[in-house]
Design a protein around this motif. Structure first.
Motif, PDB file in Angstrom:
ATOM      1  N   GLY A 181      50.882 -58.055  11.005  1.00  0.00           N
ATOM      2  CA  GLY A 181      50.237 -59.337  11.102  1.00  0.00           C
ATOM      3  C   GLY A 181      51.422 -60.645  11.164  1.00  0.00           C
ATOM      4  O   GLY A 181      50.666 -61.593  10.598  1.00  0.00           O
ATOM      5  N   GLY A 182      52.433 -60.328  11.423  1.00  0.00           N
ATOM      6  CA  GLY A 182      53.477 -61.417  11.644  1.00  0.00           C
ATOM      7  C   GLY A 182      53.738 -61.860  10.117  1.00  0.00           C
ATOM      8  O   GLY A 182      54.747 -62.899  10.142  1.00  0.00           O
ATOM      9  N   LYS A 183      53.868 -61.236   9.357  1.00  0.00           N
ATOM     10  CA  LYS A 183      54.001 -61.428   7.886  1.00  0.00           C
ATOM     11  C   LYS A 183      55.644 -60.716   7.707  1.00  0.00           C
ATOM     12  O   LYS A 183      55.877 -59.601   8.226  1.00  0.00           O
ATOM     13  N   LEU A 184      56.368 -61.717   6.993  1.00  0.00           N
ATOM     14  CA  LEU A 184      57.715 -61.081   6.770  1.00  0.00           C
ATOM     15  C   LEU A 184      58.248 -61.413   5.299  1.00  0.00           C
ATOM     16  O   LEU A 184      57.821 -62.876   5.012  1.00  0.00           O
ATOM     17  N   TYR A 185      58.785 -60.666   4.636  1.00  0.00           N
ATOM     18  CA  TYR A 185      59.325 -60.893   3.275  1.00  0.00           C
ATOM     19  C   TYR A 185      60.694 -60.610   3.046  1.00  0.00           C
ATOM     20  O   TYR A 185      61.153 -59.555   3.721  1.00  0.00           O
ATOM     21  N   ASN A 186      61.561 -61.272   2.609  1.00  0.00           N
ATOM     22  CA  ASN A 186      62.768 -61.245   2.001  1.00  0.00           C
ATOM     23  C   ASN A 186      62.694 -60.007   0.969  1.00  0.00           C
ATOM     24  O   ASN A 186      62.199 -60.314  -0.085  1.00  0.00           O
ATOM     25  N   THR A 187      63.833 -59.010   1.040  1.00  0.00           N
ATOM     26  CA  THR A 187      63.730 -58.044  -0.187  1.00  0.00           C
ATOM     27  C   THR A 187      65.072 -57.980  -0.364  1.00  0.00           C
ATOM     28  O   THR A 187      65.831 -58.059   0.236  1.00  0.00           O
ATOM     29  N   LYS A 188      64.906 -56.907  -1.406  1.00  0.00           N
ATOM     30  CA  LYS A 188      66.337 -56.293  -1.652  1.00  0.00           C
ATOM     31  C   LYS A 188      65.976 -54.716  -1.673  1.00  0.00           C
ATOM     32  O   LYS A 188      65.045 -54.110  -1.978  1.00  0.00           O
ATOM     33  N   PHE A 189      67.283 -53.817  -1.142  1.00  0.00           N
ATOM     34  CA  PHE A 189      67.148 -52.422  -1.833  1.00  0.00           C
ATOM     35  C   PHE A 189      68.398 -51.978  -2.171  1.00  0.00           C
ATOM     36  O   PHE A 189      69.249 -52.852  -2.154  1.00  0.00           O
TER      37      PHE A 189
END
Length: 189
Positions: A181-189
């Motif tokens: 849905g066009g959503k984007l989150y910065n994450t860590k892994f």
């Protein structure tokens, strides 16, 4: 429930051979980071073409090649599930590095994942085991015990604990999660 990626290296295949997604008690515990768009952006390319964007092994920081996989064993019963597969990964810079992933799931509260990498060179290689969680997992890592734990506010959580702790360390990296849905989150892994 566990989903695994097995490709033949010939048809529509991604760079995620033997990647796994894990669900328990209505919660996604290990995620596929999704896709953001199909245009040639750094974020979109990382999500689609990078092996490190998936719950899998990488060697020397490189994306695996498009080699076929082998489903070696699969067994399911009321007591447990068992899977073993081989990814015939290749890289232009390191040569072949076939690796085996075995997953044993006694139908209780855990998965046992064993990854065995067999580099086909005599170099000192950096093997990375990448794990990705939902942004709201608030995961932490215990460097002394080499384990990672999620901290969802409600429901199930997961602990990833290493049995063989020799010559290993935990490293946090920046990544992305694109649920659609066009959503984007910065994450860590």
């Amino acid at each position: 429930q566990t989903n695994l990626s097995i490709g033949d290296g010939r048809s529509h295949t991604h760079f995620d051979n033997l990647s796994m997604i894990a669900f328990a008690y209505g919660k996604t515990l290990l995620v596929d980071n999704g896709r953001f768009n199909y245009s040639g952006t750094d974020i979109g390319d990382w999500l689609r073409y990078s092996s490190e964007a998936h719950n899998m092994i990488t060697m020397n920081g490189l994306t695996q090649g498009m080699a076929g996989d082998t489903l070696n064993h699969f067994y399911t019963s009321d007591a447990f599930d068992y899977f073993m597969g081989t990814a015939n990964s290749t890289s232009d810079k390191t040569g072949k590095y076939p690796w085996n992933r075995t997953i044993f799931f006694p139908k209780s509260k855990l998965w046992i994942v064993n990854d065995r990498v067999v580099p086909q060179n005599s170099n000192v290689n950096n093997i990375e085991q990448n794990w990705h969680f939902l942004p709201e997992s608030y995961w932490t890592y215990d460097q002394e015990n080499n384990q990672v734990e999620t901290h969802f506010e409600q429901g199930a959580n997961i602990v990833i604990a290493q049995v063989d702790k020799q010559n290993m360390s935990l490293n946090e990296k920046a990544g992305y999660y694109a649920p659609g849905g066009g959503k984007l989150y910065n994450t860590k892994f």
